[in-house]
Design a protein around this motif. Structure first.
Motif, PDB file in Angstrom:
ATOM      1  N   ASP A 292      53.554 -12.351   5.505  1.00 24.90           N
ATOM      2  CA  ASP A 292      52.724 -13.189   6.355  1.00 24.90           C
ATOM      3  C   ASP A 292      53.164 -14.649   6.297  1.00 24.90           C
ATOM      4  O   ASP A 292      53.127 -15.362   7.304  1.00 24.90           O
ATOM      5  CB  ASP A 292      51.260 -13.055   5.934  1.00 24.90           C
ATOM      6  CG  ASP A 292      50.337 -13.145   7.127  1.00 24.90           C
ATOM      7  OD1 ASP A 292      50.766 -12.771   8.229  1.00 24.90           O
ATOM      8  OD2 ASP A 292      49.187 -13.581   6.959  1.00 24.90           O
ATOM      9  N   ALA A 293      53.601 -15.082   5.105  1.00 24.05           N
ATOM     10  CA  ALA A 293      54.090 -16.452   4.980  1.00 24.05           C
ATOM     11  C   ALA A 293      55.342 -16.641   5.830  1.00 24.05           C
ATOM     12  O   ALA A 293      55.508 -17.685   6.480  1.00 24.05           O
ATOM     13  CB  ALA A 293      54.397 -16.768   3.517  1.00 24.05           C
TER      14      ALA A 293
ATOM     15  N   LEU B 105      56.017 -15.039   8.568  1.00 27.15           N
ATOM     16  CA  LEU B 105      55.553 -15.092   9.957  1.00 27.15           C
ATOM     17  C   LEU B 105      55.017 -16.482  10.278  1.00 27.15           C
ATOM     18  O   LEU B 105      55.272 -17.037  11.346  1.00 27.15           O
ATOM     19  CB  LEU B 105      54.477 -14.030  10.168  1.00 27.15           C
ATOM     20  CG  LEU B 105      53.967 -13.847  11.589  1.00 27.15           C
ATOM     21  CD1 LEU B 105      55.081 -13.393  12.500  1.00 27.15           C
ATOM     22  CD2 LEU B 105      52.831 -12.838  11.615  1.00 27.15           C
ATOM     23  N   ALA B 106      54.287 -17.069   9.318  1.00 29.93           N
ATOM     24  CA  ALA B 106      53.706 -18.390   9.547  1.00 29.93           C
ATOM     25  C   ALA B 106      54.801 -19.452   9.618  1.00 29.93           C
ATOM     26  O   ALA B 106      54.748 -20.362  10.443  1.00 29.93           O
ATOM     27  CB  ALA B 106      52.717 -18.721   8.435  1.00 29.93           C
TER      28      ALA B 106
END
Lengths: 288, 311
Positions: A108-109, A111-112
């Motif tokens: 997720d990091a 993706l961010a």
């Protein structure tokens, strides 16, 4: 004919990448009895680091980048092992769940930080021209990649079989308590092996970049392949990871080329056969 | 006494739609679905000692079969429901044969790999599953001529199914079979020596858990009227596993509490932050490091630590 040769080479290069991914997974599992589900995320992290570095600095060498990304990912892995995993020593289930949680956090990091679009990784300039062998044209980079994987396999083999560190790792794999009793610092060994495995995955991620490119979900694509390789080859066995990687590389590449919709089913057939007839894997000594 | 306690507990659940708005009733329906799913996973994790990271397979398979049969083949809901539950149970029987060759971490890895294969299929076989677009335009069934389209009627439907599920799973674990399952979890060798067949006991449990996973999948697809490959993803399996472990595995109430918390967290957090997966990962780390045995025992321990006294 050209189709078969090119697909054959693609299979070999995917197999090489899978070996870089699964050898670390297998080593970590063999020594620490830990199914490291963060491994796919380590690979993806390597790819993103490589993509960013290579695009930011023109003319940066791919091999240097791979080494650098490997070291960074190894350091991150080491921190994770020291800060989190060691607290859960006698709780193998907790360890798996934590590595899963970490995988979610990393992906997720990414993706961010890097967004949802895929980022291509440039092929090194001197490897862009195709190679001609016996009148057939090969993409040079893939040939080199296969060479890299074989080189890594030999280096790992020598490390495990011929050095003092390797002897300690083998002792730890075979009998952890006995190894501790004769004075091997098993806890430090765990950190070393975890760093090593994470580092190989990170470097493999950079090397895989020009073929796969960096995209969100790369970890979720690679982790099951690594799991299948390791289940197929035998958990904790370097030879098993090597043979399993190339088997899966071939099956996946030809499966995708010939029966694109059924590639996933074809992928899982050899796994079923191996589990049915040899649950410890082709070259495994211990059951999972 | 227990009857009075049961009535006090059940009455607000039944009356809930009369005093809550549609938003909360819908949220409650989702909680019921997640609770059945978590309870079925808990049969494996808590009572069988088989930690599965692929339980979403059964939710997804049931949902996809029902969606495909009703849209593509125009089957009625009753027949489609029967076929999808049967298909899911068969899938569970098949997956069980493969995954139960191993125990412990091997079992976990195989279930994860199998569910990832299904996830990949749902994504790639786009001419059947519609790939990343998912299957939309589904309908809810009309049992005995009662439409389930309003929030309240669907809630009651889900409540009935969930109650049946809770009772059936309670009977399962408190039966003599349930005792032998717990025996196999704790002492597989002794159980084998006593003449039990640990493999068969595990396999039957796996199939039963798959069956209830399929039931929750049916409710899931009825509720959302839409199905997407993400419902088969590792995230989906992991959410359920987090619910089971967070609430306290091996108890009947724990997974319900845990599933409720995960669902509320997901709903409320996604209103404020985009990063649900990261939050999920952090909660995983927190639960495993701070409350490894689940919320209820964990809270007791935390309170003791805050009071400063030795445990």
């Amino acid at each position: 004919m050209q189709f078969w040769i090119i697909q054959g080479l693609n299979s070999l290069s995917l197999g090489g990448l899978l070996f870089l991914l699964s050898s670390g997974f297998s080593l970590i599992f063999g020594l620490m009895r830990l199914a490291n589900l963060t491994h796919g995320a380590f690979f993806m992290l390597g790819t993103y680091f490589g993509a960013t570095a290579l695009r930011a600095f023109d003319g940066l060498n791919l091999w240097v980048t791979a080494l650098g990304a490997g070291i960074v990912v190894a350091a991150l892995g080491g921190l994770f092992e020291r800060l989190v995993l060691t607290r859960l020593k006698s709780n193998p289930l907790g360890q798996v769940l934590v590595t899963l949680g970490m995988a979610f956090i990393i992906s997720d990091a990414c993706l961010a930080l890097w967004g949802g679009d895929s980022i291509p990784v440039p092929t090194p300039q001197n490897l862009q021209a195709p190679t001609r062998i016996f009148g057939f044209v090969f993409p040079t980079y893939r040939l080199v990649l296969v060479g890299c994987a074989i080189g890594a396999a030999i280096a790992l083999y020598l490390l495990i079989e011929r050095t003092r560190l390797g002897a300690m790792i083998r002792a730890g794999v075979d009998d952890r308590q006995m190894a501790r009793a004769v004075g091997i610092p098993v806890s430090n060994l765990f950190t070393t092996v975890f760093c090593l495995g994470a580092g190989i995955a990170g470097a493999g991620g950079v090397l895989g970049g020009p073929i796969l490119s960096a995209y969100p979900g790369l970890d979720a694509d690679m982790l099951p392949l690594a799991l299948i390789v390791v289940i197929l080859g035998g958990i904790g066995s370097l030879l098993g990871a090597f043979v399993g990687s190339f088997i899966i590389g071939f099956i996946y590449t030809f499966g995708t080329a010939l029966f694109p919709e059924l590639a996933y089913i074809i992928l899982f057939l050899p796994m079923i056969f191996v589990i049915a007839f040899r649950p410890q894997g082709l070259f495994g000594r211990v059951g999972a | 006494m227990t009857r009075i306690a049961f009535a006090i507990l059940a009455a607000p659940l039944v009356m809930f739609p009369f005093f809550a708005g549609d938003f909360y009733v819908n949220l409650a329906s989702q909680i019921l679905i997640a609770a059945i799913f978590a309870l079925s996973l808990n049969l494996l994790v808590g009572y069988g000692g088989m930690t599965s990271l692929g339980h979403a397979s059964f939710l997804g398979v049931a949902a996809y079969i029902s969606a495909l049969l009703t849209t593509r083949y125009g089957l009625g809901h009753g027949l489609a429901a029967l076929l999808s539950i049967a298909g899911t149970t068969l899938t569970a029987a098949f997956f069980g044969v493969i995954a139960l060759r191993a125990t412990g971490l091997g079992f976990l890895m195989i279930t994860l790999a199998l569910s990832q294969v299904l996830w990949g299929l749902a994504y790639r076989m786009s001419n059947v599953t519609n790939g990343d677009n998912g299957i939309a335009g589904l309908t809810r069934p009309v049992p005995f001529g009662i439409s389930l389209d309003s929030a309240a009627s669907f809630y009651w439907f889900a409540l009935i199914v969930a109650s049946i599920g809770l009772v059936m799973m309670t009977v399962f674990v408190s039966s003599s079979f349930g005792s032998s399952l717990k025996g196999v979890r704790d002492q597989p060798r002794r159980m084998a020596a006593l003449g039990f067949n640990p493999w068969m006991i595990r396999w039957i449990t796996f199939i039963y858990a798959g069956f209830w996973g399929g039931v929750s999948g049916l409710l899931y697809v009825y509720y959302h009227k839409y199905i997407h490959p993400t419902s088969l993803s590792t995230t989906s399996s992991a959410e359920a596993l987090l619910g089971v472990i967070a609430g306290g595995s091996g108890t009947l109430g724990g997974p319900v509490v845990g599933a409720t918390l995960v669902l509320l967290l997901k709903n409320y957090a996604s209103a404020y932050v985009e990063r649900w997966n990261m939050l999920l990962g952090l909660v995983f780390l927190f639960i495993v490091l701070v409350m490894p045995t689940g919320i209820t025992p964990g809270l007791h321990r935390l309170a003791a630590r805050l009071r400063g006294g030795p445990r």
